[in-house]
Design a protein around this motif. Structure first.
Motif, PDB file in Angstrom:
ATOM      1  N   GLY A   6      -0.773   2.896   8.339  1.00 59.86           N
ATOM      2  CA  GLY A   6      -1.272   1.629   7.986  1.00 59.86           C
ATOM      3  C   GLY A   6      -0.672   1.440   6.344  1.00 59.86           C
ATOM      4  O   GLY A   6       0.118   2.268   6.091  1.00 59.86           O
ATOM      5  N   SER A   7      -1.297   0.465   5.821  1.00 58.40           N
ATOM      6  CA  SER A   7      -0.700  -0.206   4.611  1.00 58.40           C
ATOM      7  C   SER A   7      -1.654   0.364   3.499  1.00 58.40           C
ATOM      8  O   SER A   7      -2.882   0.159   3.242  1.00 58.40           O
ATOM      9  CB  SER A   7      -0.610  -1.750   4.655  1.00 58.40           C
ATOM     10  OG  SER A   7      -0.384  -2.180   3.623  1.00 58.40           O
ATOM     11  N   ALA A   8      -0.986   1.141   2.668  1.00 57.75           N
ATOM     12  CA  ALA A   8      -1.500   1.613   1.249  1.00 57.75           C
ATOM     13  C   ALA A   8      -2.059   0.424   0.442  1.00 57.75           C
ATOM     14  O   ALA A   8      -3.042   0.438  -0.257  1.00 57.75           O
ATOM     15  CB  ALA A   8      -0.792   2.631   0.553  1.00 57.75           C
ATOM     16  N   PRO A   9      -1.080  -0.667   0.423  1.00 62.44           N
ATOM     17  CA  PRO A   9      -1.327  -1.807  -0.824  1.00 62.44           C
ATOM     18  C   PRO A   9      -2.854  -2.558  -0.133  1.00 62.44           C
ATOM     19  O   PRO A   9      -3.482  -2.890  -0.836  1.00 62.44           O
ATOM     20  CB  PRO A   9      -0.211  -2.642  -0.305  1.00 62.44           C
ATOM     21  CG  PRO A   9       0.924  -1.767  -0.264  1.00 62.44           C
ATOM     22  CD  PRO A   9       0.366  -0.746   0.613  1.00 62.44           C
ATOM     23  N   LEU A  10      -2.788  -2.567   1.247  1.00 63.71           N
ATOM     24  CA  LEU A  10      -3.985  -3.298   1.681  1.00 63.71           C
ATOM     25  C   LEU A  10      -5.266  -2.459   1.816  1.00 63.71           C
ATOM     26  O   LEU A  10      -6.394  -3.036   1.248  1.00 63.71           O
ATOM     27  CB  LEU A  10      -3.660  -3.505   3.381  1.00 63.71           C
ATOM     28  CG  LEU A  10      -4.576  -4.036   4.045  1.00 63.71           C
ATOM     29  CD1 LEU A  10      -5.367  -5.517   3.377  1.00 63.71           C
ATOM     30  CD2 LEU A  10      -4.623  -4.274   5.605  1.00 63.71           C
ATOM     31  N   LEU A  21      -5.336   7.268  -5.680  1.00 63.89           N
ATOM     32  CA  LEU A  21      -4.976   8.262  -5.544  1.00 63.89           C
ATOM     33  C   LEU A  21      -4.947   9.159  -3.996  1.00 63.89           C
ATOM     34  O   LEU A  21      -3.949   9.800  -3.695  1.00 63.89           O
ATOM     35  CB  LEU A  21      -5.886   9.518  -6.269  1.00 63.89           C
ATOM     36  CG  LEU A  21      -5.781   8.976  -8.115  1.00 63.89           C
ATOM     37  CD1 LEU A  21      -6.981   9.910  -8.699  1.00 63.89           C
ATOM     38  CD2 LEU A  21      -4.314   9.353  -8.520  1.00 63.89           C
ATOM     39  N   ALA A  22      -5.732   8.770  -3.491  1.00 70.22           N
ATOM     40  CA  ALA A  22      -5.980   9.459  -2.187  1.00 70.22           C
ATOM     41  C   ALA A  22      -4.832   8.625  -1.087  1.00 70.22           C
ATOM     42  O   ALA A  22      -4.338   9.448  -0.334  1.00 70.22           O
ATOM     43  CB  ALA A  22      -7.246   9.153  -1.334  1.00 70.22           C
ATOM     44  N   THR A  23      -4.549   7.183  -1.120  1.00 75.67           N
ATOM     45  CA  THR A  23      -3.868   6.554  -0.224  1.00 75.67           C
ATOM     46  C   THR A  23      -2.459   6.920  -0.639  1.00 75.67           C
ATOM     47  O   THR A  23      -1.626   6.552   0.528  1.00 75.67           O
ATOM     48  CB  THR A  23      -4.054   5.269   0.013  1.00 75.67           C
ATOM     49  OG1 THR A  23      -4.091   4.513  -1.452  1.00 75.67           O
ATOM     50  CG2 THR A  23      -5.786   5.061   0.447  1.00 75.67           C
ATOM     51  N   THR A  24      -1.988   7.037  -1.750  1.00 71.28           N
ATOM     52  CA  THR A  24      -0.836   7.232  -2.249  1.00 71.28           C
ATOM     53  C   THR A  24      -0.139   8.626  -2.327  1.00 71.28           C
ATOM     54  O   THR A  24       0.777   9.071  -2.875  1.00 71.28           O
ATOM     55  CB  THR A  24      -0.364   6.681  -3.467  1.00 71.28           C
ATOM     56  OG1 THR A  24      -1.099   7.129  -4.579  1.00 71.28           O
ATOM     57  CG2 THR A  24      -0.587   5.203  -3.454  1.00 71.28           C
TER      58      THR A  24
END
Length: 271
Positions: free
Chosen positions: A168-172, A156-159
């Motif tokens: 940086g990379s949300a998937p990572l 929730l926070a990274t997206t």
């Protein structure tokens, strides 16, 4: 709901969840089973499981699949994540149901394939989640709740598109959260944090002992993370009418691809 059901992009997303889930389960559980194979010439060597290796396999496979199909389905690959995003009003109820079905089917198919490949392994439980010796049901449930909570909170926070400070990379980042959950929970419950992953192993191994823990724990953890993030940590301004619209019809921007124009692109868009 009927209009969403007719859209090609809806079904592409469901197929993407099934395919990505199948690959994720095959790679990650396959890495957990591999430690039992012969490792020194033709002599079987018994080793303790490498928790770091398995944790990284789960985390990196999630990150890879998220990068591969995130722009199509959002790459939930976990009913607990799907529930969290549903409560956060980022997907419709119909989409959530179809995603969970696709995730469970993908897990079952991948585990069945692994069952055939690893059929020569003795006492092969196919990555079955179970409580470790000395851990009771309540303690295992607590571990599953906490491990899933941190994962869904990270998703929730990274997206969250309202944030401008994330680079940086949300998937990572999400993959590392999955690895973190496994580093915590493997020694206690085998680490479920994903009901579909637990269901695939339980079904193919035909062992459902304490299986409820691996549904109830992630559901509570995922739901708690969504409610705390949306109403306490980063409250949203949408009212009940807006939420009901998303739950029944989905979000319009999720379905920009009406045709087969490959120059168009559906981005991984959170609410």
């Amino acid at each position: 709901m009927a209009s969403e059901f007719k859209k090609k992009m809806f079904w592409r997303a469901v197929v993407a969840e099934f395919l990505a889930m199948s690959l994720f389960i095959f790679i990650s559980i396959g890495s957990a089973l591999g430690f039992k194979f012969p490792v020194v010439g033709n002599t079987t060597s018994t080793r303790s499981q490498d928790n770091v290796k398995v944790s990284l396999a789960f985390g990196l496979s999630i990150a890879t699949m998220a990068q591969s199909v995130g722009h199509i389905s959002g790459a939930h690959l976990n009913p607990a994540v799907t529930l969290g995003l549903l409560l956060s009003c980022q997907i419709s109820i119909l989409k959530a149901i179809m995603y969970i079905i696709a995730q469970c089917l993908g897990a079952v198919v991948a585990t069945a394939i692994l069952s055939g490949i690893t059929s020569s392994l003795p006492d092969n439980l196919l990555g079955l989640n179970s409580l470790s010796e000395g851990i009771n049901a309540g303690q295992g449930l607590g571990i599953e709740i906490i491990a899933t909570f941190q994962l869904v909170l990270c998703v929730l926070a990274t997206t969250d598109r309202r944030r401008t400070d994330v680079s940086g990379s949300a998937p990572l980042a999400i993959g590392l959260s999955v690895a973190l959950g496994h580093l915590l929970a493997i020694d206690y419950t085998g680490c479920g944090i994903n009901p579909a992953r637990s269901f695939g192993s339980a079904l193919i191994a035909n062992n459902f002992e304490n299986h409820w823990i691996f549904w109830v724990g992630p559901i509570i953890g995922g739901a708690s993370a969504a409610l705390i993030y949306d109403f306490i940590l980063a409250p949203r301004s949408s009212d009940l009418t807006d939420r009901m619209k998303v739950w029944t019809s989905g979000q319009v921007e999720e379905y920009d691809l009406e045709g087969d124009d490959m120059n168009s692109r559906v981005e991984m868009k959170p609410k």
